[in-house]
Design a protein around this motif. Structure first.
Motif, PDB file in Angstrom:
ATOM      1  N   MET A 152       1.269  -1.205   0.385  1.00  0.00           N
ATOM      2  CA  MET A 152       0.192  -0.305   0.419  1.00  0.00           C
ATOM      3  C   MET A 152       0.805   1.327   0.288  1.00  0.00           C
ATOM      4  N   THR A 153       2.005   1.201   0.642  1.00  0.00           N
ATOM      5  CA  THR A 153       2.834   2.880   1.197  1.00  0.00           C
ATOM      6  C   THR A 153       3.283   3.259  -0.610  1.00  0.00           C
ATOM      7  N   ARG A 154       4.063   2.085  -1.109  1.00  0.00           N
ATOM      8  CA  ARG A 154       5.140   1.840  -2.323  1.00  0.00           C
ATOM      9  C   ARG A 154       3.829   2.017  -3.220  1.00  0.00           C
ATOM     10  N   PHE A 155       2.663   1.434  -3.670  1.00  0.00           N
ATOM     11  CA  PHE A 155       1.699   2.034  -4.865  1.00  0.00           C
ATOM     12  C   PHE A 155       1.813   3.293  -4.292  1.00  0.00           C
ATOM     13  N   THR A 156       1.351   4.141  -3.909  1.00  0.00           N
ATOM     14  CA  THR A 156       0.524   5.357  -3.417  1.00  0.00           C
ATOM     15  C   THR A 156       2.127   6.121  -2.858  1.00  0.00           C
ATOM     16  N   ALA A 157       3.183   5.829  -2.460  1.00  0.00           N
ATOM     17  CA  ALA A 157       4.568   6.416  -3.156  1.00  0.00           C
ATOM     18  C   ALA A 157       4.271   6.644  -5.031  1.00  0.00           C
ATOM     19  N   ASP A 158       4.346   5.491  -5.507  1.00  0.00           N
ATOM     20  CA  ASP A 158       4.723   5.933  -6.643  1.00  0.00           C
ATOM     21  C   ASP A 158       4.274   6.897  -7.791  1.00  0.00           C
ATOM     22  N   LEU A 159       2.579   6.777  -6.444  1.00  0.00           N
ATOM     23  CA  LEU A 159       1.220   7.397  -7.122  1.00  0.00           C
ATOM     24  C   LEU A 159       2.277   9.174  -7.470  1.00  0.00           C
ATOM     25  N   ALA A 212       3.748  15.423 -11.104  1.00  0.00           N
ATOM     26  CA  ALA A 212       5.038  17.054 -11.340  1.00  0.00           C
ATOM     27  C   ALA A 212       3.934  18.417 -10.464  1.00  0.00           C
ATOM     28  N   GLU A 213       5.049  18.650 -10.381  1.00  0.00           N
ATOM     29  CA  GLU A 213       4.275  19.872  -9.116  1.00  0.00           C
ATOM     30  C   GLU A 213       3.656  20.846  -9.813  1.00  0.00           C
ATOM     31  N   ILE A 264     -13.601  14.769  -9.706  1.00  0.00           N
ATOM     32  CA  ILE A 264     -12.756  16.054  -7.830  1.00  0.00           C
ATOM     33  C   ILE A 264     -11.392  16.260  -8.642  1.00  0.00           C
ATOM     34  N   GLU A 265     -10.841  17.480  -8.714  1.00  0.00           N
ATOM     35  CA  GLU A 265      -9.664  18.229  -9.404  1.00  0.00           C
ATOM     36  C   GLU A 265      -9.862  18.392  -8.538  1.00  0.00           C
ATOM     37  N   MET A 266      -7.746  18.145  -8.219  1.00  0.00           N
ATOM     38  CA  MET A 266      -7.029  19.410  -7.211  1.00  0.00           C
ATOM     39  C   MET A 266      -5.345  19.725  -7.752  1.00  0.00           C
ATOM     40  N   ARG A 267      -4.717  20.881  -7.292  1.00  0.00           N
ATOM     41  CA  ARG A 267      -3.735  21.221  -8.315  1.00  0.00           C
ATOM     42  C   ARG A 267      -2.118  20.888  -6.907  1.00  0.00           C
ATOM     43  N   ILE A 268      -2.080  19.766  -6.884  1.00  0.00           N
ATOM     44  CA  ILE A 268      -0.241  19.189  -6.635  1.00  0.00           C
ATOM     45  C   ILE A 268       0.875  19.890  -6.213  1.00  0.00           C
ATOM     46  N   SER A 269       0.488  20.514  -4.958  1.00  0.00           N
ATOM     47  CA  SER A 269       1.896  21.111  -4.398  1.00  0.00           C
ATOM     48  C   SER A 269       2.714  19.697  -3.608  1.00  0.00           C
ATOM     49  N   LYS A 270       4.322  19.486  -4.433  1.00  0.00           N
ATOM     50  CA  LYS A 270       4.694  18.368  -3.443  1.00  0.00           C
ATOM     51  C   LYS A 270       5.495  18.783  -1.663  1.00  0.00           C
ATOM     52  N   ARG A 271       5.168  18.386  -1.050  1.00  0.00           N
ATOM     53  CA  ARG A 271       5.983  18.987   0.476  1.00  0.00           C
ATOM     54  C   ARG A 271       7.055  18.332   0.332  1.00  0.00           C
TER      55      ARG A 271
END
Length: 455
Positions: free
Chosen positions: A130-137, A142-143, A448-455
């Motif tokens: 679950m962790t690996r696939f989520t991190a891959d997603l 991209a930012e 449901i659309e969201m803009r991605i900002s990496k932390r």
């Protein structure tokens, strides 16, 4: 005859009146109202008549039960008096011999054959995937990307499910599952004409559904054939189903195996993806909720991803998920059929009556919830849960036929959500209060659309 505390076993059901209900045109009844606005039809036309209500829909008599006492009666106390209803009189043919719709001894043997795949110890073993696939997603974004999260989560939960339960990587074939899911929702939508026509009527929607169902089944049979003869090499749900025997020494038939796989691949991924999407929608709508989650992850996880051990301490996350499932239960309505004459709350329910149990209404009933339309995770205190009727909140169904994948789904939700939120700030781009589209599952009418900002 099954009776309640207002009747005795010696009573004749004919002595009791049919439930009350709204007036309507002969045969048509509430069909137009339900097709226009499913939820409003329930709240304005059915609920005012009480907690056991009779109505006509598409020329057929139905009864809905709304009080948790009556829900418990149908799903738990007298569950064998109420069989699953799979819309077979509409020509429904979706996985009729799978665990979702099978009845009697066939269902019992299937459930027993599969339950070892869903023990707590085994489910905890899926955490790393679950962790690996989520991190891959997250890494694939991209930012600044604008992402339709409901679509992204459908792919994610399908990958997790296939790897965990079937030791399969179906990335190349995910389109088959996605197209079938869309078609299933299309023909199940109350606002669409096709929902009220048998599958043998050659509408474009019905033809598309049957074509995609055939393709889905062919895909599943290929997966089964690849494993056949090698089941002992694997320790997963598919191998368990291939080797399981009932009390008579009978293994699952080809149709049963196929229908189990179709059921899990469809229902096992979409419902979790929707729950994730709605939870993230509400988190994005509330700075206070997001701040509580951030504080919890800092205190409990200490800059690490959750594990089965630390996950049990994520109380704020658990409350967010519970509240999202209350407001947006993906399986938003239960269907049953009375298998004998029954009496509920002093009303006669004749054998063969089709029944609905609407989680989407019961979960928002002001008798059980303060401010029922508001997203308030903080309501889920120990005291509140102790006082809440068990069947005023049942997003995974209830009784012996509750969702077999409930533990898997809850662990996936409690695991994936922190992995996402530790890595990404999600800024909502689409409507903060999207219209809901009740079909085979409850999903947003638009992405449901969201803009991605990496932390």
């Amino acid at each position: 005859m099954a009776t309640d505390d207002r009747a005795t076993a010696a009573d004749d059901p004919e002595n009791y009146p049919l439930p009350p209900g709204p007036d309507g045109w002969p045969l048509i009844g509430q069909t137009f109202a339900i097709s226009r606005d499913f939820r409003t039809a329930y709240e304005q036309r059915l609920v005012p008549h009480g907690d056991v209500v009779r109505y006509t829909f598409v020329g057929r008599r139905w009864v809905t039960v709304i009080h948790p006492d009556h829900v418990q009666r149908v799903l738990l106390d007298d569950w064998e008096s109420f069989g699953k209803y799979g819309f077979e009189d509409f020509g429904g043919e979706f996985a009729s011999e799978g665990v979702l719709f099978a009845e009697g001894e066939q269902w019992r043997s299937q459930r027993e054959a599969m339950q070892d795949a869903f023990t707590i110890d085994r489910i905890q073993g899926y955490a790393d995937a679950m962790t690996r696939f989520t991190a891959d997603l997250v890494d694939s974004w991209a930012e600044g990307d604008v992402v339709a999260i409901d679509e992204a989560f459908a792919d994610l939960t399908l990958r997790i499910l296939c790897h965990s339960l079937f030791d399969l990587d179906v990335a190349a074939e995910a389109q088959i599952v996605g197209e079938f899911t869309a078609s299933m929702n299309e023909i199940s939508r109350p606002s669409g004409l096709t929902s009220y026509l048998p599958l043998w009527v050659p509408t474009p929607e019905n033809r598309r559904y049957k074509r995609l169902l055939d393709a889905f089944r062919e895909f599943v049979v290929e997966l089964i054939d690849r494993r056949r003869g090698r089941a002992e090499e694997f320790d997963d749900l598919l191998s368990m189903m291939l080797v399981a025997e009932d009390d008579a020494g009978r293994t699952m038939s080809e149709t049963e195996l196929r229908d189990q796989m179709v059921t899990f691949l469809f229902a096992g991924h979409e419902t979790t993806a929707l729950a994730l999407s709605f939870a993230l929608l509400e988190i994005a709508n509330s700075d206070a909720v997001r701040e509580r989650l951030d504080a919890e992850y800092e205190a409990v996880l200490d800059d690490r991803d959750p594990t089965p051990t630390t996950m049990g301490r994520l109380d704020a996350t658990d409350r967010v998920i519970r509240e999202a499932l209350r407001l947006y239960p993906p399986a938003y309505i239960q269907f049953r059929r009375a298998t004998e004459d029954v009496v509920i709350d002093g009303y006669r329910i004749p054998e063969g009556t089709r029944m609905t149990i609407p989680q989407f209404h019961i979960h928002r009933d002001e008798r059980w919830y303060d401010d029922p339309e508001q997203f308030r995770p903080e309501r889920w205190t120990d005291e509140f849960e102790d006082e809440l009727h068990d069947y005023a909140y049942f997003p995974f169904g209830g009784g012996p036929r509750h969702c077999i994948g409930m533990r898997f789904a809850m662990m996936e939700l409690k695991h994936v959500l922190p992995v996402l939120l530790r890595r990404v700030e999600f800024d909502l781009v689409s409507d903060p209060e999207p219209d809901l589209d009740p079909a085979a599952t409850l999903h947003p009418a638009d992405p449901i659309e969201m803009r991605i900002s990496k932390r």
